[in-house]
Structures are given as C-alpha cells and as structure tokens.
Design an enzyme around this catalytic site. Structure first.
Site, PDB file in Angstrom:
ATOM      1  N   ASP A 102     104.277   1.925  38.933  1.00  0.00           N
ATOM      2  CA  ASP A 102     102.959   2.336  38.739  1.00  0.00           C
ATOM      3  C   ASP A 102     102.603   3.859  38.087  1.00  0.00           C
ATOM      4  O   ASP A 102     103.042   4.766  38.533  1.00  0.00           O
ATOM      5  CB  ASP A 102     102.692   1.838  39.993  1.00  0.00           C
ATOM      6  CG  ASP A 102     101.027   2.109  40.854  1.00  0.00           C
ATOM      7  OD1 ASP A 102     100.556   2.871  40.273  1.00  0.00           O
ATOM      8  OD2 ASP A 102     100.972   1.380  41.741  1.00  0.00           O
ATOM      9  N   ASP A 204      96.597   3.337  37.718  1.00  0.00           N
ATOM     10  CA  ASP A 204      96.429   3.757  38.863  1.00  0.00           C
ATOM     11  C   ASP A 204      94.817   4.285  38.965  1.00  0.00           C
ATOM     12  O   ASP A 204      95.033   4.931  38.155  1.00  0.00           O
ATOM     13  CB  ASP A 204      97.201   4.562  39.926  1.00  0.00           C
ATOM     14  CG  ASP A 204      96.295   4.618  41.174  1.00  0.00           C
ATOM     15  OD1 ASP A 204      96.112   3.878  42.198  1.00  0.00           O
ATOM     16  OD2 ASP A 204      96.187   5.928  41.861  1.00  0.00           O
ATOM     17  N   GLU A 261      93.808  -0.649  37.643  1.00  0.00           N
ATOM     18  CA  GLU A 261      92.865  -0.327  38.862  1.00  0.00           C
ATOM     19  C   GLU A 261      91.430   0.100  38.093  1.00  0.00           C
ATOM     20  O   GLU A 261      91.055   1.357  37.915  1.00  0.00           O
ATOM     21  CB  GLU A 261      93.898  -0.114  39.597  1.00  0.00           C
ATOM     22  CG  GLU A 261      92.932  -0.330  40.798  1.00  0.00           C
ATOM     23  CD  GLU A 261      93.046   0.859  42.000  1.00  0.00           C
ATOM     24  OE1 GLU A 261      93.240   0.470  43.308  1.00  0.00           O
ATOM     25  OE2 GLU A 261      92.935   1.839  41.542  1.00  0.00           O
ATOM     26  N   HIS A 334      97.920  -3.517  49.004  1.00  0.00           N
ATOM     27  CA  HIS A 334      98.386  -2.794  49.868  1.00  0.00           C
ATOM     28  C   HIS A 334      97.169  -1.487  49.920  1.00  0.00           C
ATOM     29  O   HIS A 334      97.181  -0.852  51.016  1.00  0.00           O
ATOM     30  CB  HIS A 334      99.105  -1.730  49.020  1.00  0.00           C
ATOM     31  CG  HIS A 334      98.692  -1.157  47.870  1.00  0.00           C
ATOM     32  ND1 HIS A 334      98.881  -1.595  46.726  1.00  0.00           N
ATOM     33  CD2 HIS A 334      98.655   0.735  47.648  1.00  0.00           C
ATOM     34  CE1 HIS A 334      98.226  -0.500  46.344  1.00  0.00           C
ATOM     35  NE2 HIS A 334      98.285   1.075  46.423  1.00  0.00           N
ATOM     36  N   ASP A 335      96.023  -1.912  49.261  1.00  0.00           N
ATOM     37  CA  ASP A 335      94.601  -1.533  49.849  1.00  0.00           C
ATOM     38  C   ASP A 335      93.944  -1.925  50.682  1.00  0.00           C
ATOM     39  O   ASP A 335      92.805  -1.600  50.936  1.00  0.00           O
ATOM     40  CB  ASP A 335      94.162  -0.934  48.528  1.00  0.00           C
ATOM     41  CG  ASP A 335      94.707   0.208  47.723  1.00  0.00           C
ATOM     42  OD1 ASP A 335      95.758   1.838  48.317  1.00  0.00           O
ATOM     43  OD2 ASP A 335      94.676   0.731  46.978  1.00  0.00           O
TER      44      ASP A 335
HETATM   45  C1  GLC Z   1      94.846   3.808  44.347  1.00  0.00           C
HETATM   46  C2  GLC Z   1      95.571   2.989  44.883  1.00  0.00           C
HETATM   47  C3  GLC Z   1      95.489   3.878  46.136  1.00  0.00           C
HETATM   48  C4  GLC Z   1      96.194   5.157  46.360  1.00  0.00           C
HETATM   49  C5  GLC Z   1      94.742   5.697  45.463  1.00  0.00           C
HETATM   50  C6  GLC Z   1      94.808   7.267  45.418  1.00  0.00           C
HETATM   51  O1  GLC Z   1      93.600   3.470  44.409  1.00  0.00           O
HETATM   52  O2  GLC Z   1      96.260   1.675  44.456  1.00  0.00           O
HETATM   53  O3  GLC Z   1      96.625   3.124  47.124  1.00  0.00           O
HETATM   54  O4  GLC Z   1      95.865   5.485  47.590  1.00  0.00           O
HETATM   55  O5  GLC Z   1      94.990   4.923  44.248  1.00  0.00           O
HETATM   56  O6  GLC Z   1      95.994   6.905  44.469  1.00  0.00           O
END
Ligand code: GLC
Length: 554
Positions: A102, A204, A261, A334-335
């Site tokens: 990641d 990310d 993402e 995980h979010d």
């Molecule tokens: C992304 C991750 C999340 C994190 C955020 C800041 O959305 O999936 O878990 O808190 O980025 O890095």
C-alpha cells in the site's frame, strides 16, 4: 471478447486484503504481525488468493494505523522486521501469492524526517515539500476547508509561522507533488519495493495529490462553518500528468499491477485512468459504496436507497471497463462497515447475506477483492460507548454529529452503523480466547459472535460462507467465462434480484442474487439451456429465488 489466455495473472486471480493489525498476532502483544500473515498462507491459498494487499506496515506513529508513514523503507517494529517481510514475499511466491504493498503518497506522518525538516524554517532543502500557506490577515486559516477526518484542513506551525494543509488528520501533512524532488523521492520508494519482487501496489488516496491553482473558500455545509476539502481538491486537472510519470517510472516493463484508490473519479471518467491510455491497471471507485451512505459520507445524515440504485452504480462501472481497463470488484475494505449490514435493507441471517454478496463478487467481471473476515460473513460489531472506538475518523464523525444537534445516543448509533472499526476487529480464527487472533489484549474488542462465526467452525459446516467462497473460487477455474467473459445486466428494473450473464464464445453463465427477504419470481427464459452450478441454499427451483438466495447457472 477476451480470452483467459490473454489475461494477466492479476486479472485471473482473487485478491485478498489483510489489515495486519487485526489478522494474527504471533507475539502475544494484542496486535497482528507479518509472521502471522505468513503463518496463514495456506488458508489464503485455499480461498484461491493470488494477490495479497497488505495495508501499510511501514514505520509509523499509528495515528491512522499506518496510513501516517514515518519511514517508507522500514517495517514498524510492532509488525516485525524487514526480514519478516522478505520472508512473506518469498513464501507467498511459493504459494502462488504475490504481496501487494500500500503506497501512501498523498501525505506522510508529521514525524517523517521530510516534514520535520520542512517545518523547521522557510528556507531549508525541503521547504516546499509540503503545502504551506500564510495565515489570512486576521490570523485565521487560508481557506475554510474541512479535512476528511473533520475540523479545519489547516494546522498552524509555530516554527515556520505558516499553516500546512492536511486532507486527513493533522498528523498527516499533504505532500507537494508540484515539487520534482518529492515525485522523485516517492517513485524511488515504489521502485525499491518493486525490486523486492512484490506483485503490485495499491495507491492510497491518489485523487488528492494535485491541488487547485487557486485556494478559495468553498460553500459551508455544516454547523462547523467549514466546506468539504474533497469538493475543492479531488481529481484536479493535470493530475494525470503526474500519474503518467509515475507509471513510466514504476509500472512500465514490470509484471505487476497498480490499483488506485480513487474517491472522486466517476465511472464515466474511468477510461482516462485505466487501460491502455490510462495510468493504473485498476481503480477502486466508490459509486456503489456511496449508495448506502451518500456521496458526502456524513454518517449522521442517513440516505434512503433501493436495490436498483446499487445495480445502476455497479452496472456503470462494468460498462465503463467493458472494453478498456479492468475492474476491481469489492464490497468491503478496511474503511467500510461490514457488507452484510451495508448492502441489505431487510432482516435475515448474515450467513445468507454473505453468500448472496459472494456470488456477485466472485462471478462479476473483474478481479474480486475480498477483505479479511468477509468470507465468514461477519456483521458489524456491537459498540456500547464511543470510547470503544480507536479510529480517528469515527471520533471526528461523532463530534460532527454532536455539532449537528444529535444527542450522544444518536451520534453513537451513526458511528456503530458506519464506523471503519467494524472492519478492524480481530480476525475470527476459532472459538478460543480472543478468537485465536491474539494471546495478548486485543487492541479492539473481539466481535461478540466469534464463538459461532469463525474459520474453524465454518470449515466443518457445508452451508457456511467460507465453504461457499471456496466453491465459488473453484468455479472460476472450471467456468472460464466467469473470469474472461463479457458482462451483461439482466432484470435491470427488478427491486429484489440482482442478475447478470457472463459469456465467452459459446460458454454462458447467469448469476441471480435475491437481496430481499421475500420470494422473488423471475422469468425462466433468463436461464434457458443452463443448469445450476452453485446454489447458496441447496437445490433451487427454476423461476423463483428463496429469500436471500443466490444461484449461478452455467
Ligand atoms: C485511505 C485509506 C484510509 C486512510 C486514508 C488516509 O482512504 O484507505 O484508511 O485513513 O486513506 O491515508
């Protein structure tokens, strides 16, 4: 039309996301370790997994559980050592499983050396590595933007006498991608990990890296007098130039994949992001995730939705990647809260719901991304007090809900429904203490249902979600159209059944999934000439689905 032979390894496989802090603890410390992941490679292999995305395990103060990186070249001691990571990469390969790292490149931790130097003065070597701005004349923050985790997106730095921007928590300062040295430093990191032999990267929060040319106040949308930063900074013109540079430096010439993402990219724009002319192999876009929570993702402002809303979102993503690019299918990460709660508006057993979603996930076109525990069909956890949550975003959503006038009980209910911590409770391996996930004190409470919902129990239960996942994983091997076939929606207006067909040459399969707790009749013409090859509740009856039943015909 594609053919299985023409697909890359990552298009044919199943990806699995591990949240290492909650997976398996081999050190008796209450949090998981990398050695714990290595110890479960056989389990992952049994699910047909070929790509293993691990959320950040770099050295970090853990304000956002690793998404605040202090040193991209070191493993956080709580997870183990670089030798443990090398072993996981190596042993993974022996199991046909490639590790996916990641990359958190929108921001670093405020304890990263880069930020420590940048914040020390206005004229050091890294002075412009972050987004610094002067205060307004009255000393207030440069704009009224609200960070994604709540509160102002600007934090005052006494040493520099300036504010810095943070899209997320104030301990996560945004990097300045305009600065060529920053881009080089980031690409070096990715190349260093690629050279270790990882199978790819999940990138990310990538839509936030390019800031707008002018920083201006946005419309206020809450009692806190702020405006969502997302609306001002997500997916700015010019972002793709940086990402093409990134792709050329890291991806080109390697047999790896990159999945971004991309909150803020619509399905209709996918063709600029993925495929031959795009910058990534796949993009996690969130149109279907927004159906139950709304685009603004404000947990205390409930939205109403119908199954056809979800179908439209999923269909748009399928159509956008039909001839160009590839789709990463997911219902959890995980979010997100657990999908058995998130995507159903009816009551009914969670195990049946989990099997409905799995049938869709593993037979739709794209690479399925399964999130740890999803294969067991957990529900959300039970939260008795706001103090039980660890997550920085949940606490911020709670405060926001109170500022909007909700009482404590209603604010807690909103967090219990949508909190990311629902996905982060310890993995449920067996019925022993702490679900077999740790001998120490678990960092988050173990889910109440673990004595009955765990890997060991489900391995012995032919009706379990876990064995259904294994069956579907095997079906993808015998029914190549499920991997390489075209996708076409069926029964588009049906409010109970989500249905589609997959075709490859003269091969054809049809997936029918009843998302309601009522019997759902359908026209048998959609399955003419086919026989059931996977039935979530035992032998099915053509023409009717039982409540929460899913069947694949092939
Ligand atoms: C992304 C991750 C999340 C994190 C955020 C800041 O959305 O999936 O878990 O808190 O980025 O890095």
């Amino acid at each position: 039309m594609s053919d299985v032979c023409n697909l890359a390894w990552w298009q044919k496989t199943i990806a699995y996301e591990v949240y290492p802090k909650s997976f398996l603890d081999t050190a008796g410390q209450g949090t998981g370790t990398i050695a714990g992941i290595t110890a479960r490679l056989d389990y992952l292999h049994s699910l047909g997994v070929g790509a293993l995305w691990i959320t950040p395990c770099y050295k970090s103060p853990m304000v956002d559980n690793g998404y605040d990186v202090q040193d991209y070249y070191a493993i956080d001691p709580s997870f183990g050592t670089m030798a443990n990571m090398d072993e996981l990469i190596e042993r993974g390969r022996e199991h046909g499983i490639r590790v996916v790292m990641d990359l958190v490149f929108n921001h670093t931790s405020n304890r990263c050396d880069w930020f420590v130097e940048s914040s020390s003065s206005r004229n050091n070597d890294k002075a412009d590595w972050y987004i610094w701005r002067d205060a307004r004349e009255d000393g207030s923050a440069p704009t009224n933007w609200r960070s994604i985790f709540g509160g102002s997106a600007w934090e005052w730095c006494e040493e520099r006498g300036q504010y810095y921007l943070h899209t997320f928590a104030k301990q996560q300062p945004d990097l300045n991608w305009e600065c060529p040295e920053v881009r080089k430093a980031l690409f070096d990191i990715a190349n260093w990990w690629a050279n270790k032999g990882v199978g790819g990267f999940r990138i990310d929060a990538i839509t936030y890296i390019k800031k707008p040319p002018a920083f201006e106040d946005g419309p206020i949308d809450g009692e806190d007098g702020l405006s969502p930063i997302h609306d001002a900074t997500a997916n700015q013109a010019g972002i793709l130039d940086y990402l093409h540079e990134f792709k050329a430096s890291v991806r080109d010439g390697r047999d790896i994949f990159m999945v971004g993402e991309a909150n803020g990219v619509d399905a209709k724009d996918l063709d600029q992001w993925v495929g031959d002319e795009g910058v990534f192999d796949m993009l996690f876009e969130f149109s279907h995730m927004h159906v139950p929570v709304g685009k603004a993702e404000i947990w205390c402002r409930p939205v109403t939705w119908k199954l056809t809303d979800l179908k439209r979102a999923l269909g748009a993503s399928q159509r956008a990647t039909a001839t160009n690019g590839w789709y990463p299918a997911f219902f959890e990460n995980h979010d997100q809260p657990r999908s058995t709660v998130n995507f159903f508006r009816c009551d009914g057993p969670l195990a049946k719901k989990a099997k409905v979603l799995a049938a869709v996930l593993l037979s739709t076109r794209g690479t399925p991304f399964v999130y740890q525990g999803e294969e067991l069909g957990y529900g959300n956890a039970t939260w008795r007090s706001i103090d039980e949550f660890d997550d920085v975003q949940t606490r911020a959503q709670y405060e926001f809900a109170l500022s909007e006038g909700l009482d404590e009980q209603a604010a807690l209910a909103a967090c219990a429904r949508f909190s990311r911590d629902n996905a982060r409770t310890p993995m449920q391996w067996d019925a022993t203490r702490n679900a077999g996930a740790t001998d120490g004190n678990p960092w988050l409470p173990v889910h109440d249902d673990y004595p009955t919902c765990n890997v060991a129990v489900q391995e012995g239960d032919p009706d379990s979600p876990l064995l259904w996942y294994r069956l579907l994983a095997a079906l993808r091997t015998s029914h190549t159209e499920l991997v390489a076939g075209d996708w076409r929606e069926l029964l588009a207006d049906d409010e109970r059944i989500l249905a589609f067909e997959r075709t490859l040459g003269d091969r054809r399969s049809v997936t029918l999934a009843n998302f309601s707790d009522e019997e759902a009749p359908y026209d048998t013409a959609v399955v003419a000439g086919l026989a059931p090859v996977a039935e979530s509740q035992g032998p099915t009856t053509a023409g009717t689905l039982r409540p929460l039943e899913a069947v694949i015909w092939g």
